[in-house]
Design an enzyme around this catalytic site. Structure first.
Site, PDB file in Angstrom:
ATOM      1  N   PHE A   1       1.083   5.352   0.629  1.00 47.94           N
ATOM      2  CA  PHE A   1       0.449   6.389   1.436  1.00 47.94           C
ATOM      3  C   PHE A   1       0.976   7.760   1.047  1.00 47.94           C
ATOM      4  O   PHE A   1       2.149   7.912   0.699  1.00 47.94           O
ATOM      5  CB  PHE A   1       0.752   6.181   2.929  1.00 47.94           C
ATOM      6  CG  PHE A   1       0.151   4.942   3.540  1.00 47.94           C
ATOM      7  CD1 PHE A   1      -1.008   5.014   4.299  1.00 47.94           C
ATOM      8  CD2 PHE A   1       0.764   3.709   3.373  1.00 47.94           C
ATOM      9  CE1 PHE A   1      -1.548   3.874   4.866  1.00 47.94           C
ATOM     10  CE2 PHE A   1       0.226   2.562   3.931  1.00 47.94           C
ATOM     11  CZ  PHE A   1      -0.939   2.647   4.688  1.00 47.94           C
TER      12      PHE A   1
ATOM     13  N   THR B   1       0.842  -1.194   0.000  1.00 43.20           N
ATOM     14  CA  THR B   1       0.000   0.000   0.000  1.00 43.20           C
ATOM     15  C   THR B   1       0.876   1.241   0.000  1.00 43.20           C
ATOM     16  O   THR B   1       1.864   1.323   0.727  1.00 43.20           O
ATOM     17  CB  THR B   1      -0.931   0.026   1.228  1.00 43.20           C
ATOM     18  OG1 THR B   1      -1.782  -1.117   1.200  1.00 43.20           O
ATOM     19  CG2 THR B   1      -1.797   1.290   1.231  1.00 43.20           C
TER      20      THR B   1
END
Length: 298
Positions: free
Chosen positions: A189, A187
């Site tokens: 960010f 992921t």
């Protein structure tokens, strides 16, 4: 290769409270990302992305860690809509490897569990495990919340798919680690701040993020993006999404290599502005080591 949990951190004033906000409950992957990127900082759980941004605007947090995309699930909903009008600036990026664990209360075993609780995206990323152990998936609001629920119930027939941090916070046993189907589950960010970074000219590797809407004329997008090619600017991300519920109002989010003071990017942005109804730079920030390692690998 540098670990995805390594980040280049933006400078924060010495008098800062050293608090970073995230969306979710303690033990969420966003919480884990905050602790990896900013070890020693206090993490502030928030009920929503907007609440995390509000905490920064109000000074209750210095930064916000907001997921923008996942290598398997794709774009994170709402983030793109919230960023342009948030009043905040992107001052960093962080890549976090998602390592799912099978968690259960003390006394539970692989043979005793019958159900696995987690967020639907996480459940979709552990299909091999669910099939192997013949577990019934149970959808919860988030991964860490599922861990908290399992800890509260204390049933040896229920487990959660969540992070190692969630196991530590809620006192659960880790029955299996790294149960995700794909090892590249990562992921990305955005790190948000009240003040933008001012990168030194000609030093380091930088990324600039911006949003724009092209004018309603033929080939506007083609012409708007042509300046990046002719000026040798590498565009690493381009996504479109509707704004205001209108099918004809499309906004684009882009990431490019470099900083706006560099001649090539400066000319490209000027050309983009000419063909755009709206152009807003969200921030310029250091390229994460994970990004650079992937680029070298290609």
């Amino acid at each position: 290769m540098d670990s995805p949990a390594t980040t280049t951190r933006p400078a924060i004033a010495a008098e800062a409270s050293r608090t970073i906000a995230f969306q979710g409950v303690p033990g969420a992957y966003s919480d884990l990302s905050c602790r990896h990127a900013y070890p020693g900082w206090a993490t502030l759980p928030c009920a929503s992305f907007e609440a995390a941004m509000q905490a920064v605007r109000e000074g209750r947090a210095d930064l916000a860690m907001l997921p923008c995309e996942n290598s398997l699930a794709g774009r994170v909903p709402d983030i793109h809509r919230l960023l342009p009008d948030s009043g905040l600036h992107v001052v960093g990026e962080h890549f976090e490897r998602v390592e799912h664990c099978l968690l259960a209360p003390k006394g539970a075993t692989i043979g005793s569990i019958r159900r696995a609780h987690s967020h639907p995206v996480a459940l979709g990323q552990v299909l091999k495990l669910l099939k192997e152990l013949d577990l019934q998936p149970v959808i919860e609001a988030d991964t860490a919340g599922a861990a908290a629920l399992i800890a509260e119930r204390g049933s040896t027939t229920d487990a959660a798919i969540a992070s190692e941090l969630a196991a530590e916070i809620y006192g659960l046993e880790i029955l299996r680690r790294n149960v995700e189907d794909e090892t590249h589950n990562t992921t990305r960010f955005y790190v948000m701040s009240r003040t933008p970074l001012r990168p030194p000219y000609g030093e380091g590797n930088w990324v600039t993020s911006f949003v724009f809407r092209v004018r309603n004329i033929p080939a506007a997008l083609y012409k708007a993006l042509g300046g990046f090619a002719t000026n040798g600017v590498n565009m690493t991300k381009l996504e479109s999404y509707m704004v205001g519920g209108a099918f004809t109002a499309t906004q684009f989010l882009a990431d490019v290599d470099g900083q706006p003071d560099e001649p090539g990017l400066k000319r490209a942005l000027e050309e983009l502005a000419f063909f755009s109804a709206d152009l807003r730079v969200l921030g310029t920030y250091p390229a994460h080591p994970y990004r650079l390692a992937q680029r070298e690998g290609n």
